[in-house]
Structure formats: structure tokens, C-alpha cells
Design an enzyme around this catalytic site. Structure first.
Site, short mmCIF file in Angstrom:
data_model
loop_
_atom_site.label_atom_id
_atom_site.label_comp_id
_atom_site.label_asym_id
_atom_site.label_seq_id
_atom_site.Cartn_x
_atom_site.Cartn_y
_atom_site.Cartn_z
CG ASN A 54 -3.33 3.87 -0.78
OD1 ASN A 54 -4.57 3.93 -0.78
ND2 ASN A 54 -2.69 2.75 -0.56
CD GLU A 105 -2.81 2.97 -7.48
OE1 GLU A 105 -3.23 4.13 -7.53
OE2 GLU A 105 -2.16 2.52 -6.50
CG HIS A 131 -1.84 -0.78 -4.59
ND1 HIS A 131 -2.33 0.49 -4.46
CD2 HIS A 131 -2.05 -1.37 -3.38
CE1 HIS A 131 -2.80 0.67 -3.24
NE2 HIS A 131 -2.64 -0.45 -2.57
CB SER A 141 -0.83 0.09 1.29
OG SER A 141 -1.73 -0.92 1.38
#
Ligand SMILES: CC(=O)CC(=O)SCCNC(=O)CCNC(=O)[C@H](O)C(C)(C)COP(=O)(O)OP(=O)(O)OC[C@H]1O[C@@H](n2cnc3c(N)ncnc32)[C@H](O)[C@@H]1OP(=O)(O)O
Ligand SMILES: NC(=O)C1=CN([C@@H]2O[C@H](COP(=O)(O)OP(=O)(O)OC[C@H]3O[C@@H](n4cnc5c(N)ncnc54)[C@H](O)[C@@H]3O)[C@@H](O)[C@H]2O)C=CC1
Length: 310
Positions: free
Chosen positions: A214, A176, A164, A143
Site C-alpha cells: 500500500n 504481508e 495483511h 490496510s
């Protein structure tokens, strides 16, 4: 319903994207790893799911079965027998192991989804690098950690990248794909096609903190916590505001509880340490307090809200 469209695409032959990757090893059978194993298996790939804990693997198999059942109920609503076949065949493609080295020997792709800890990830990848075939691509679902830093311990840096996924994996449509400094074109292309083959829409990211989602989502959640901490609005009103005023499926504090307050704190602390001059990454006393009290969100039964313990 919208989420469901992508699940259906995973195995609808007319729109399925082919990938050269047929054998996937997913390491870590928790929340994310079990979802990654599920979407891979329902796309027709041979999956080996690995965890150090056989209890976790048993739990993962159970939840994958339940989630495949959800898919089957929708896709095969007029043909329950076909739905049962789909569930059985998908589950049949997942084998479980507790030894990562053994699992890596037959992998075209290894997706790591273990604990968010650099040292533990290094130890794992160092071990795998020695046993996996030379063509095997390594990817991390991290993450918040740097892909280049994770890859620093392997020789195959050209075959290393980030994949991701988002929670809940079977539902969230995005993947991602992170190109590290040394990820070569063939690896990048293989990761993109594999992502499409498991039904995801792929975007390309550089190895920057939090990639795209994120980097935007974590500061947003943190600003919501700070707003609540200052007493500017109640938790309920903050969440209602962002759902009804901005069209988000969950409010930021609900989402913080869903992701896990410990995970939020871990990401924030890591970035604060690395980028102490960025005020968006400053520690939040309320978040620290909740985590120190064991109030981690949905998984612990309490965070900003109370939940039935799972
Ligand atoms: C920390 C990181 O590194 C990155 C991250 O993951 S950040 C977090 C990203 N995730 C988000 O932002 C989630 C935001 N929330 C949402 O999108 C939605 O609230 C949600 C999809 C989680 C739930 O949606 P909802 O409409 O409130 O609930 P619900 O009706 O129960 O579920 C919608 C569909 O998803 C399915 N679903 C929900 N949770 C699921 C799960 N855990 N596994 C599989 N399927 C699930 C349901 O079966 C349902 O499917 P159908 O429409 O086919 O019936
Ligand atoms: N929770 C989330 O919303 C998201 C998490 N991630 C990332 O995915 C990774 C996994 O996260 P979660 O699934 O939430 O964690 P989790 O705690 O649910 O699962 C991690 C699993 O890894 C296992 N494990 C630990 N060390 C291992 C090893 N050496 N070999 C094999 N198994 C090992 C643990 O037993 C555990 O079952 C982390 O890097 C996290 O940052 C990415 C996107 C979203």
C-alpha cells in the site's frame, strides 16, 4: 489461471505447509474476513467467523460457498463428486458467531478484519485480551493503521502482529507479515508458517505506513487520480495505459473503484494527518468530491466508472 495455481496449492497434500495453528478465529465477516475464512477452511483449519451482524455472516457463508464452488470446478473438473465433497467439507469447517469473546476462547490465532478504525479495533482487542488463552496470537489485517498502535492496548504485545491480505483474498497470492516492535520470534515464525499453510507467499514487513504494497500502490493510485483531475488524460486512457504499457491486471482508476474510493480516501487522510509534509499524501479534491457524493466505486455502483449495483 495463474491465480488458480495458488488456490489448488492450499489443499494439495504434497505441497501443503503445516502450521501449528489449527483453530482460527476471523473477526469481521465482510469482504476481507470472508476471504480469510475461506482460505483457512480450504487449507483444513477449523474456522470461527465472527461479525456483529448475522446478516453479514449469512452473506459471507453464501459468498464463500460460491467461491469454493469456483475452486472445485477447476480443481475437480474431472471428478465433480470429489469437488462437492471439498466444498461441503470446507464449509463444514466454518462456524459463525456474533460474540467475539466467545470465539476467541478456543483460538490459536485471531485475525481481525473489522472496520478500519483505531478506536473500534482497540475496543475489540482489549476485550479479546482478557478472554483468549495465553498462547493465542493476535493479528490485524489493517490496510493503513500502525500495528504497534493497535497492539498498544493488549498485554500480549509479543504475540501481536500484522497479517495483511489482498483483495480478492482467495485469488491474490501475497500475504504481508508485519513484525511489530515487540512481536517475538516465535510469533513471527508462527505467522509465516500459517500464511504458507493457507497457500500464500509471505513477505516480512516492518510496521511502516502501508507496509510494502500500500505504500507503493496508494500513492500510485493517487497520482493517477491527480492526472485525471488535471485533465491530462481520460480515465479510460489512463487505465489502458497502465494495463497495456505496464502489464497491470487493472488500471489505477479501475483499481481505485475496486478497492473503494472511501477506503482510498480514508488511508490518504490518515497518512496526511500523520505526515503533513509528505506531498504524496496530500488530499485530492476530486477524490473528496466523489466520496462526498456517495460515489465509492464498485460497491456503490459508481466511482470513476459506472457499475451494476451488487
Ligand atoms: C487496500 C489494501 O489494503 C490492499 C489491497 O487489497 S489492494 C488491491 C489488491 N488487488 C489487486 O490489485 C487486484 C488487481 N486485479 C486483479 O488481479 C484481477 O483483475 C482480478 C484477480 C481481480 C480479476 O481477474 P480477471 O482475470 O480480470 O477476472 P476473472 O477472469 O473474473 O478472474 C480471474 C480468476 O480469479 C477468480 N476470481 C475473481 N474474483 C474473485 C473473487 N472475488 N473471489 C474469488 N475468486 C475470484 C475467478 O474465478 C478466476 O479464476 P479462474 O482463473 O480459476 O477461472
Ligand atoms: N477492502 C480492501 O480491499 C482491504 C481491506 N483491508 C482491511 O481489512 C479490514 C476489513 O476491511 P473490509 O473487509 O473491506 O471491510 P468490510 O466493511 O467489508 O467488513 C468489515 C466487517 O466488520 C464488521 N465489524 C465491525 N465492527 C466489528 C466488531 N467490533 N466485531 C465484529 N465485527 C465487526 C462489520 O459488520 C463488517 O461486516 C480493514 O481493516 C481494512 O483496512 C485489508 C486489505 C484490503
Amino acid at each position: 489461471m495463474i491465480q488458480f495455481g495458488i488456490i489448488a496449492r492450499n489443499f494439495s497434500s504434497s505441497s501443503a505447509v503445516q502450521s501449528a495453528i489449527k483453530n482460527v478465529t476471523v473477526i469481521g465477516g465482510g469482504l476481507m474476513g470472508s476471504g480469510i475464512a475461506q482460505v483457512s477452511a480450504q487449507a483444513g483449519q477449523n474456522v470461527t467467523l465472527v461479525d456483529v451482524s448475522s446478516d453479514v455472516l449469512a452473506k459471507a457463508q453464501k459468498s464463500i460457498g460460491t467461491n469454493l464452488g469456483r475452486v472445485a470446478k477447476k480443481v475437480y473438473k474431472d471428478n465433480p463428486a470429489e469437488g462437492e465433497k471439498f466444498v461441503a467439507e470446507s464449509l463444514g469447517r466454518i462456524k459463525t458467531l456474533t460474540d467475539p469473546a466467545e470465539a476467541a476462547k478456543s483460538a490459536d490465532l485471531v485475525v481481525e478484519a473489522i472496520v478500519e478504525n483505531m478506536e473500534v479495533k482497540h475496543k475489540l482487542f482489549k476485550q479479546l485480551d482478557g478472554v483468549a488463552p495465553s498462547h493465542t496470537i493476535f493479528a490485524s489485517n489493517t490496510s493503513s493503521l500502525s500495528i504497534n498502535e493497535i497492539a498498544s492496548v493488549v498485554n500480549r504485545k509479543d504475540k501481536f502482529g500484522g497479517l495483511h491480505f489482498f483483495n480478492p483474498v482467495p485469488v491474490m497470492k501475497l500475504l504481508e507479515v508485519v513484525r511489530g516492535a515487540e512481536t517475538n520470534d516465535a510469533t513471527y515464525q508462527a505467522m509465516m508458517s500459517w500464511g504458507k499453510s493457507v497457500g500464500k507467499t509471505c513477505i516480512t514487513c516492518k510496521d511502516t505506513p502501508g507496509f510494502v504494497v500500500n505504500r507503493l500502490l496508494v500513492p500510485y493510485i493517487c497520482e493517477a487520480i491527480r492526472l485525471f483531475e488535471r485533465g491530462d488524460a481520460s480515465a479510460r486512457d489512463i487505465d489502458i495505459a497502465m494495463k497495456l504499457g505496464a502489464g497491470y491486471p487493472m488500471g489505477p482508476l479501475e483499481l481505485a473503484d475496486y478497492v473503494g474510493l472511501d477506503t482510498n480516501k480514508f488511508i490518504l487522510d490518515g497518512w496526511h494527518k500523520k505526515y503533513p509534509d509528505q506531498p504524496l499524501f496530500n488530499p485530492i479534491p476530486l477524490l473528496d468530491k466523489l466520496v462526498s457524493e456517495g460515489k465509492l466505486g464498485v460497491k456503490s455502483g459508481e466511482g470513476f466508472y459506472k457499475y451494476d449495483k451488487k
